[in-house]
Scaffold this active site. Structure first.
Site, PDB file in Angstrom:
ATOM      1  N   ARG A  67     -19.503  74.293 -28.980  1.00 59.37           N
ATOM      2  CA  ARG A  67     -19.301  75.675 -28.542  1.00 59.37           C
ATOM      3  C   ARG A  67     -18.094  76.321 -29.217  1.00 59.37           C
ATOM      4  NH1 ARG A  67     -21.988  78.226 -24.526  1.00 59.37           N
ATOM      5  NH2 ARG A  67     -20.990  80.157 -23.928  1.00 59.37           N
ATOM      6  N   ASN A 109     -17.879  94.959 -22.201  1.00 62.68           N
ATOM      7  CA  ASN A 109     -19.164  94.472 -21.729  1.00 62.68           C
ATOM      8  C   ASN A 109     -19.650  95.382 -20.608  1.00 62.68           C
ATOM      9  OD1 ASN A 109     -21.398  92.839 -21.320  1.00 62.68           O
ATOM     10  ND2 ASN A 109     -20.274  91.152 -20.379  1.00 62.68           N
ATOM     11  N   THR A 110     -20.947  95.348 -20.367  1.00 60.73           N
ATOM     12  CA  THR A 110     -21.530  96.048 -19.230  1.00 60.73           C
ATOM     13  C   THR A 110     -22.039  95.007 -18.242  1.00 60.73           C
ATOM     14  OG1 THR A 110     -23.759  96.131 -20.172  1.00 60.73           O
ATOM     15  CG2 THR A 110     -22.277  97.961 -20.705  1.00 60.73           C
ATOM     16  N   HIS A 111     -22.123  95.404 -16.984  1.00 64.59           N
ATOM     17  CA  HIS A 111     -22.613  94.496 -15.945  1.00 64.59           C
ATOM     18  C   HIS A 111     -23.349  95.309 -14.886  1.00 64.59           C
ATOM     19  CE1 HIS A 111     -22.754  90.827 -13.630  1.00 64.59           C
ATOM     20  NE2 HIS A 111     -22.376  91.514 -12.566  1.00 64.59           N
ATOM     21  N   ASP A 143     -12.459  89.296 -20.695  1.00 66.07           N
ATOM     22  CA  ASP A 143     -11.372  88.319 -20.704  1.00 66.07           C
ATOM     23  C   ASP A 143     -11.991  86.922 -20.636  1.00 66.07           C
ATOM     24  OD1 ASP A 143     -12.057  87.901 -18.028  1.00 66.07           O
ATOM     25  OD2 ASP A 143     -10.175  88.675 -17.225  1.00 66.07           O
ATOM     26  N   GLY A 145     -12.638  85.016 -18.118  1.00 69.17           N
ATOM     27  CA  GLY A 145     -13.464  84.714 -16.957  1.00 69.17           C
ATOM     28  C   GLY A 145     -14.887  85.228 -17.098  1.00 69.17           C
ATOM     29  N   ASP A 147     -17.123  87.917 -16.010  1.00 69.49           N
ATOM     30  CA  ASP A 147     -17.146  89.276 -15.435  1.00 69.49           C
ATOM     31  C   ASP A 147     -15.878  89.575 -14.634  1.00 69.49           C
ATOM     32  OD1 ASP A 147     -19.710  89.512 -16.559  1.00 69.49           O
ATOM     33  OD2 ASP A 147     -20.668  88.755 -14.757  1.00 69.49           O
TER      34      ASP A 147
END
Length: 191
Positions: A67, A109-111, A143, A145, A147
């Site tokens: 990864r 990002n979107t959530h 970041d 974490g 979300d």
């Protein structure tokens, strides 16, 4: 007119958030250029980008793959386009320390929920199971974490009595596309 913001958009699926950005750029409503679209797999969003002449790259993360190496490869692939902003638009992979060190502060990002409520991959389902009457969408700075980054913008969406996961998610996506465009429109090159 402000100088065009250079954006790399990361996707994993159909690319409807990408399309919302491209449509707004095409109509002159957004001073931005999508300089590349990347994905973790072959996806409809790559086809959308290719049809517009936008450079693309696909960098799969295979089961058992290193990864950290993938994260470095992703950062290298994005860096070659020298973006002012990196947009995770339905990109369903978590990036690592190397990527965030290079693009932190200019990676959003979107959530499909009002964070910090319902983080993770099943936000719409989780909201329905919790019985909430209002959910929504969030645009946030990524970041380390899941979300958990600083919230940039949010908008509420009512949960209707007849909603199932598909109908609610579709209504959230409509708001999410508009909210993402607004955030990008207001983004400054210095983050």
């Amino acid at each position: 007119m402000p100088e065009s913001l250079k954006c790399v958009v990361l996707i994993s699926g159909t690319g409807t958030l990408l399309q919302a950005l491209l449509d707004t750029i095409d109509t002159g409503g957004l001073a931005a250029t999508v300089v590349a679209v990347g994905a973790d797999r072959q996806a409809e969003g790559i086809t959308r980008a290719t049809s517009k002449g936008i450079p693309t790259f696909v960098l799969p993360l295979r089961k058992g793959q290193d990864r950290e190496l993938w994260d470095r490869d992703l950062a290298t692939a994005v860096a070659q386009f020298e973006p002012d902003l990196v947009i995770s638009a339905g990109f369903m992979k978590l990036v690592g320390t190397h990527f965030l060190t290079q693009f932190g502060g200019k990676f959003i990002n979107t959530h499909p929920a009002l964070l910090p409520s319902f983080p993770g991959a099943h936000a719409v389902r989780d909201a329905l199971e919790a019985g909430v009457k209002v959910t929504g969408c969030t645009v946030f700075a990524v970041d380390e974490g899941i979300d958990t980054g600083p919230i940039i913008a949010q908008e509420a969406v009512d949960v209707l009595p007849h909603d199932d996961e598909a109908t609610l998610h579709e209504r959230i996506k409509i708001v999410e596309r508009r909210l993402l465009v607004e955030v990008v429109k207001n983004w400054r090159k210095d983050g």
